[in-house]
Write a protein that holds these residues in place. Sequence first.
Motif, PDB file in Angstrom:
ATOM      1  N   GLU A 142     -32.075 -11.744  41.773  1.00 33.75           N
ATOM      2  CA  GLU A 142     -31.938 -10.659  41.100  1.00 33.75           C
ATOM      3  C   GLU A 142     -30.557 -10.242  40.788  1.00 33.75           C
ATOM      4  OE1 GLU A 142     -33.541  -7.620  43.634  1.00 33.75           O
ATOM      5  OE2 GLU A 142     -35.450  -8.458  43.940  1.00 33.75           O
ATOM      6  N   GLU A 143     -29.500 -10.580  41.426  1.00 32.00           N
ATOM      7  CA  GLU A 143     -28.178 -10.318  41.301  1.00 32.00           C
ATOM      8  C   GLU A 143     -27.639 -11.099  40.006  1.00 32.00           C
ATOM      9  OE1 GLU A 143     -24.361  -8.516  41.922  1.00 32.00           O
ATOM     10  OE2 GLU A 143     -26.393  -8.029  42.480  1.00 32.00           O
ATOM     11  N   MET A 144     -28.133 -12.266  39.829  1.00 27.14           N
ATOM     12  CA  MET A 144     -27.652 -13.130  38.809  1.00 27.14           C
ATOM     13  C   MET A 144     -28.323 -12.704  37.387  1.00 27.14           C
ATOM     14  SD  MET A 144     -27.985 -17.150  40.339  1.00 27.14           S
ATOM     15  CE  MET A 144     -27.108 -17.897  39.124  1.00 27.14           C
ATOM     16  N   ASN A 145     -29.265 -11.615  37.556  1.00 27.20           N
ATOM     17  CA  ASN A 145     -30.036 -11.246  36.313  1.00 27.20           C
ATOM     18  C   ASN A 145     -29.326 -10.013  35.791  1.00 27.20           C
ATOM     19  OD1 ASN A 145     -31.969 -12.937  35.057  1.00 27.20           O
ATOM     20  ND2 ASN A 145     -33.013 -12.825  36.970  1.00 27.20           N
ATOM     21  N   GLN A 146     -28.241  -9.580  36.679  1.00 29.16           N
ATOM     22  CA  GLN A 146     -27.735  -8.289  36.638  1.00 29.16           C
ATOM     23  C   GLN A 146     -26.667  -8.366  35.375  1.00 29.16           C
ATOM     24  OE1 GLN A 146     -28.058  -5.165  38.134  1.00 29.16           O
ATOM     25  NE2 GLN A 146     -29.809  -6.209  39.114  1.00 29.16           N
ATOM     26  N   SER A 147     -26.655  -7.408  34.333  1.00 31.48           N
ATOM     27  CA  SER A 147     -25.915  -7.239  33.326  1.00 31.48           C
ATOM     28  C   SER A 147     -24.508  -7.160  33.477  1.00 31.48           C
ATOM     29  CB  SER A 147     -26.551  -6.433  31.985  1.00 31.48           C
ATOM     30  OG  SER A 147     -26.571  -5.007  32.668  1.00 31.48           O
ATOM     31  N   ILE A 160     -30.077 -19.241  33.448  1.00 33.87           N
ATOM     32  CA  ILE A 160     -28.967 -18.637  33.795  1.00 33.87           C
ATOM     33  C   ILE A 160     -27.753 -19.524  34.253  1.00 33.87           C
ATOM     34  CG2 ILE A 160     -28.069 -17.207  35.682  1.00 33.87           C
ATOM     35  CD1 ILE A 160     -30.883 -15.798  35.874  1.00 33.87           C
ATOM     36  N   ILE A 161     -28.265 -20.585  34.841  1.00 32.37           N
ATOM     37  CA  ILE A 161     -27.061 -21.619  35.396  1.00 32.37           C
ATOM     38  C   ILE A 161     -26.441 -22.118  34.049  1.00 32.37           C
ATOM     39  CG2 ILE A 161     -26.963 -23.855  36.228  1.00 32.37           C
ATOM     40  CD1 ILE A 161     -26.874 -21.856  38.331  1.00 32.37           C
ATOM     41  N   ALA A 162     -27.142 -22.594  33.258  1.00 29.85           N
ATOM     42  CA  ALA A 162     -26.607 -23.101  31.624  1.00 29.85           C
ATOM     43  C   ALA A 162     -25.718 -22.101  31.114  1.00 29.85           C
ATOM     44  CB  ALA A 162     -27.917 -23.428  30.794  1.00 29.85           C
ATOM     45  N   SER A 185     -27.321  -0.348  47.921  1.00 34.83           N
ATOM     46  CA  SER A 185     -25.865   0.123  47.485  1.00 34.83           C
ATOM     47  C   SER A 185     -25.256  -0.578  46.358  1.00 34.83           C
ATOM     48  CB  SER A 185     -25.055  -0.240  48.889  1.00 34.83           C
ATOM     49  OG  SER A 185     -25.135  -1.406  49.049  1.00 34.83           O
ATOM     50  N   ARG A 186     -25.941  -1.297  45.798  1.00 37.20           N
ATOM     51  CA  ARG A 186     -25.367  -2.167  44.637  1.00 37.20           C
ATOM     52  C   ARG A 186     -24.669  -1.348  43.483  1.00 37.20           C
ATOM     53  NH1 ARG A 186     -29.254  -6.475  43.037  1.00 37.20           N
ATOM     54  NH2 ARG A 186     -30.441  -5.172  42.620  1.00 37.20           N
ATOM     55  N   ASP A 187     -25.658  -0.177  43.323  1.00 37.80           N
ATOM     56  CA  ASP A 187     -25.221   0.433  41.917  1.00 37.80           C
ATOM     57  C   ASP A 187     -23.914   1.362  42.252  1.00 37.80           C
ATOM     58  OD1 ASP A 187     -27.076  -0.859  40.280  1.00 37.80           O
ATOM     59  OD2 ASP A 187     -28.743   0.920  41.123  1.00 37.80           O
ATOM     60  N   ASP A 188     -23.882   2.072  43.304  1.00 37.19           N
ATOM     61  CA  ASP A 188     -23.184   3.070  43.663  1.00 37.19           C
ATOM     62  C   ASP A 188     -22.251   2.977  44.858  1.00 37.19           C
ATOM     63  OD1 ASP A 188     -24.190   5.010  41.532  1.00 37.19           O
ATOM     64  OD2 ASP A 188     -25.967   5.133  42.837  1.00 37.19           O
ATOM     65  N   ASP A 193     -20.124  -8.974  38.072  1.00 38.50           N
ATOM     66  CA  ASP A 193     -18.739  -9.308  38.189  1.00 38.50           C
ATOM     67  C   ASP A 193     -18.198 -10.917  38.289  1.00 38.50           C
ATOM     68  OD1 ASP A 193     -18.244  -9.485  41.077  1.00 38.50           O
ATOM     69  OD2 ASP A 193     -17.867  -7.349  40.976  1.00 38.50           O
ATOM     70  N   ASP A 194     -17.095 -11.102  38.020  1.00 37.61           N
ATOM     71  CA  ASP A 194     -16.899 -12.661  38.183  1.00 37.61           C
ATOM     72  C   ASP A 194     -16.952 -13.224  39.858  1.00 37.61           C
ATOM     73  OD1 ASP A 194     -16.389 -12.809  35.553  1.00 37.61           O
ATOM     74  OD2 ASP A 194     -14.193 -12.878  35.883  1.00 37.61           O
ATOM     75  N   GLU A 195     -16.606 -12.447  40.601  1.00 36.08           N
ATOM     76  CA  GLU A 195     -16.518 -12.768  41.867  1.00 36.08           C
ATOM     77  C   GLU A 195     -18.059 -12.983  42.463  1.00 36.08           C
ATOM     78  OE1 GLU A 195     -14.540 -11.568  46.365  1.00 36.08           O
ATOM     79  OE2 GLU A 195     -14.155 -10.234  44.665  1.00 36.08           O
ATOM     80  N   ASN A 196     -18.988 -11.706  42.044  1.00 35.28           N
ATOM     81  CA  ASN A 196     -20.231 -12.026  42.699  1.00 35.28           C
ATOM     82  C   ASN A 196     -21.036 -13.113  41.945  1.00 35.28           C
ATOM     83  OD1 ASN A 196     -20.098 -10.059  44.268  1.00 35.28           O
ATOM     84  ND2 ASN A 196     -21.561  -8.684  43.359  1.00 35.28           N
TER      85      ASN A 196
END
Length: 402
Positions: free
Chosen positions: A312-317, A371-373, A272-275, A320-323
């Motif tokens: 995977e979510e942290m690598n998404q371009s 990613i954290i940095a 469901s992530r994309d749509d 959003d800020d909340e995620n």
Amino acid sequence: MNGLVDEMNEKEFRSVFTKEQFYKIDKMIEEEKLLMVNVILLLKNAGSCNELKSFFDYAFSVSFLSDRFEKMLVDEDKKNEEKNEKLLADFCECYLLLCDKSIPDELLSIVVHCLLKVASKKEGNEETQKEVEIAMLCFNCIDDGTKIEQKLYLNEISEIIKYHQEHHNLTQLAYQSSWKFLINRFFNNISLEEVIVNELHFTREARREIEDMFKSVNWKRKEEGKGEKEVKEMLVIERWLLEIKKLISSCTLWNEECSGLIRSICQVFQASRDDHPDISHVCIISLRNASDKKNMEIDVLQKEGVMDVFLEEMNQSTLDDENISHCLNFFLDISERLKEKKDDGETDETKRIELKRKIFEKMEEEGYEDIIAGFHEMFDFLNRSYVIYVLSLNVSDYFVNA
């Protein structure tokens, strides 16, 4: 008119069902220009849309029509031999489906008793299923904070759930709604935890229902391209996920059945992530909350794919800020829990160290450190924007040190 109501969005609904419109309906009833049977047909359908689409319309609650229905409910219930059970149920359903205020105490026992009689019907034909579905939807309109004595509902709701588990006589929506009513009562009565988890097996049932519906939904198809059945199944999936989110936050009796449910939530999130952001949002919050539960073993979260979801979510371009906040809090929880030495035996301590090593290696593979940095400059902003999550400003707190 019912057909038009079904197709309305929130703005259209609010423009039609105004306080002034309810006043006109009330006046036409008073002047006998409008038959009550037609009022009931329209208001039950409007109320169903109000509940299912979460319009949260307040116009009815402050109208004279609401007062009229309250009086009719009390008057009809006082009758003995002449009492019309069908009419009483109709009044209850119209009133609850459109009402957005606390139910007066004198009405509470009336509506619970009346709706349980309808919801307890066991015939599997389509007409009865629809009646039961509406009755169960009405139960969900009773505010979470409303205290209802267990003797008024527990045996009947438990029987409805158990009977469906054996005979499958309810619609998907009615079955989900029966669980929602019971879980809503849990927040005022912690003793229901044992019934929900171990007697009625909520996690097993939620997983089975979600997985069955998941297979029949085309997650890549946009909302406007989906058929009526598919749209309704997605609605029910979202409603299940909302109850799961509530229970994960508050329940202490999670058992081995929970493991498969966590996997199903991961699967729905990825699909469901994309749509479908409303659904994916509920999933990510549930998985994040699971990381903070001491009775939710970290190796279960790892095995069922929760770690993969957040990496995977942290690598998404397009993250959003909340995620970002949810992801960082997830890894903060995991890091803190894995840094705590076990006092319950050498075997458990060895297991903890091995799990730390596996997770650390997984983080390295995914480039987690970079990613954290990259997010570090945002920590203070995220704390100000999403203060409820209270992120640490110390980068090292987000690492599972091998």
